[in-house]
Design a protein around this motif. Structure first.
Motif, short mmCIF file in Angstrom:
data_model
loop_
_atom_site.label_atom_id
_atom_site.label_comp_id
_atom_site.label_asym_id
_atom_site.label_seq_id
_atom_site.Cartn_x
_atom_site.Cartn_y
_atom_site.Cartn_z
N CYS A 142 -15.33 9.94 35.08
CA CYS A 142 -14.06 9.54 34.47
C CYS A 142 -14.11 8.04 34.18
N ARG A 143 -13.45 7.65 33.10
CA ARG A 143 -13.39 6.24 32.77
C ARG A 143 -12.07 5.93 32.08
N VAL A 144 -11.65 4.70 32.21
CA VAL A 144 -10.42 4.26 31.55
C VAL A 144 -10.74 3.98 30.09
N GLU A 145 -9.99 4.60 29.20
CA GLU A 145 -10.15 4.37 27.77
C GLU A 145 -9.17 3.31 27.28
N PHE A 146 -7.96 3.31 27.83
CA PHE A 146 -6.99 2.29 27.47
C PHE A 146 -5.92 2.18 28.54
N VAL A 147 -5.28 1.04 28.58
CA VAL A 147 -4.06 0.83 29.36
C VAL A 147 -3.09 0.11 28.45
N LYS A 148 -1.86 0.61 28.36
CA LYS A 148 -0.78 -0.08 27.65
C LYS A 148 0.23 -0.53 28.70
N LEU A 149 0.65 -1.78 28.60
CA LEU A 149 1.67 -2.32 29.49
C LEU A 149 2.85 -2.77 28.64
N TYR A 150 3.95 -2.03 28.74
CA TYR A 150 5.17 -2.38 28.04
C TYR A 150 5.99 -3.32 28.91
N GLU A 151 6.30 -4.49 28.37
CA GLU A 151 7.16 -5.44 29.07
C GLU A 151 8.63 -5.16 28.71
N THR A 152 8.85 -4.71 27.51
CA THR A 152 10.16 -4.25 27.04
C THR A 152 9.90 -2.95 26.28
N PRO A 153 10.94 -2.22 25.90
CA PRO A 153 10.70 -0.98 25.16
C PRO A 153 9.97 -1.17 23.83
N THR A 154 9.97 -2.39 23.28
CA THR A 154 9.34 -2.60 21.97
C THR A 154 8.18 -3.60 21.99
N SER A 155 7.81 -4.10 23.17
CA SER A 155 6.75 -5.11 23.26
C SER A 155 5.74 -4.71 24.34
N PHE A 156 4.47 -4.61 23.94
CA PHE A 156 3.45 -4.24 24.91
C PHE A 156 2.14 -4.94 24.63
N ALA A 157 1.30 -4.98 25.66
CA ALA A 157 -0.08 -5.45 25.54
C ALA A 157 -0.98 -4.26 25.85
N GLU A 158 -2.17 -4.26 25.29
CA GLU A 158 -3.08 -3.14 25.45
C GLU A 158 -4.49 -3.64 25.75
N ALA A 159 -5.15 -2.95 26.68
CA ALA A 159 -6.56 -3.18 26.95
C ALA A 159 -7.29 -1.88 26.62
N ARG A 160 -8.35 -1.99 25.84
CA ARG A 160 -9.13 -0.81 25.46
C ARG A 160 -10.55 -0.94 25.99
N ARG A 161 -11.14 0.20 26.28
CA ARG A 161 -12.50 0.23 26.83
C ARG A 161 -13.48 -0.60 25.99
N GLU A 162 -13.41 -0.45 24.67
CA GLU A 162 -14.39 -1.15 23.82
C GLU A 162 -14.22 -2.66 23.88
N TRP A 163 -13.06 -3.12 24.30
CA TRP A 163 -12.83 -4.57 24.44
C TRP A 163 -13.21 -5.06 25.83
N MET A 164 -13.27 -4.17 26.80
CA MET A 164 -13.51 -4.56 28.19
C MET A 164 -14.99 -4.47 28.57
N THR A 165 -15.76 -3.69 27.83
CA THR A 165 -17.17 -3.49 28.20
C THR A 165 -18.05 -3.82 26.99
N HIS A 166 -19.31 -3.80 27.23
CA HIS A 166 -20.29 -4.06 26.16
C HIS A 166 -21.09 -2.81 25.85
N GLU A 167 -20.51 -1.63 26.14
CA GLU A 167 -21.21 -0.37 25.90
C GLU A 167 -21.27 -0.04 24.42
#
Length: 155
Positions: free
Chosen positions: A130-155
């Protein structure tokens, strides 16, 4: 009008369906689970309202992929919840984030990477394939930041 069917004969394993039929494919699949938490923080070196102590009801969405096991599951949703509760949420929910997170400006952009890394660490030690493909963090209902696997690793 909708018609309802009453199931009279519930399928029985190894009688109506064979164990080897429970796994339908051998493809990678992504499952997602959503959580929320309430926390307070403030931003450093920021000229705006967020430099003052304030709070949010955050929403986190995890996308986790893997290959199905012998019964057709990638990972039990309960296992994702257990990792969230025991490894991640304890640092976040009803906390002052500037104290409980590693030294960082507690922006959504910094926090989403920390959350991604915590989930990835837990999966590496607990789950096969299993691996994390993405995480979305909503600070408000309309504003969020996202981390994606392709941005976090060099695979």
């Amino acid at each position: 009008m909708y018609g309802f069917t009453i199931v009279e004969n519930l399928q029985k394993i190894d009688q109506d369906i064979k164990r080897q039929e429970l796994k339908y494919h051998q493809k990678r699949v992504m499952v997602s689970k959503e959580f929320s938490f309430d926390a307070a923080h403030h931003l450093h070196c920021y000229e705006g309202k967020c430099k003052n102590l304030h709070g949010h009801t955050y929403k986190v969405i995890f996308g986790i992929s893997g290959f199905v096991d012998d019964i057709g599951l990638v990972i039990d949703f309960g296992e994702i919840k257990k990792i969230w509760k025991e490894q991640i949420e304890i640092h976040l929910d009803h906390r002052y984030l500037n104290d409980t997170l590693p030294n960082m400006n507690t922006t959504a952009e910094n926090m989403v990477v920390w959350i991604y890394e915590k989930m990835e660490e837990s999966l590496e030690s607990d789950q096969k394939d299993c691996r994390v493909e993405f995480v979305k963090l909503y600070e408000t209902p309309t504003s969020f930041a996202e981390a994606r696997r392709e941005w976090m690793t060099h695979e």
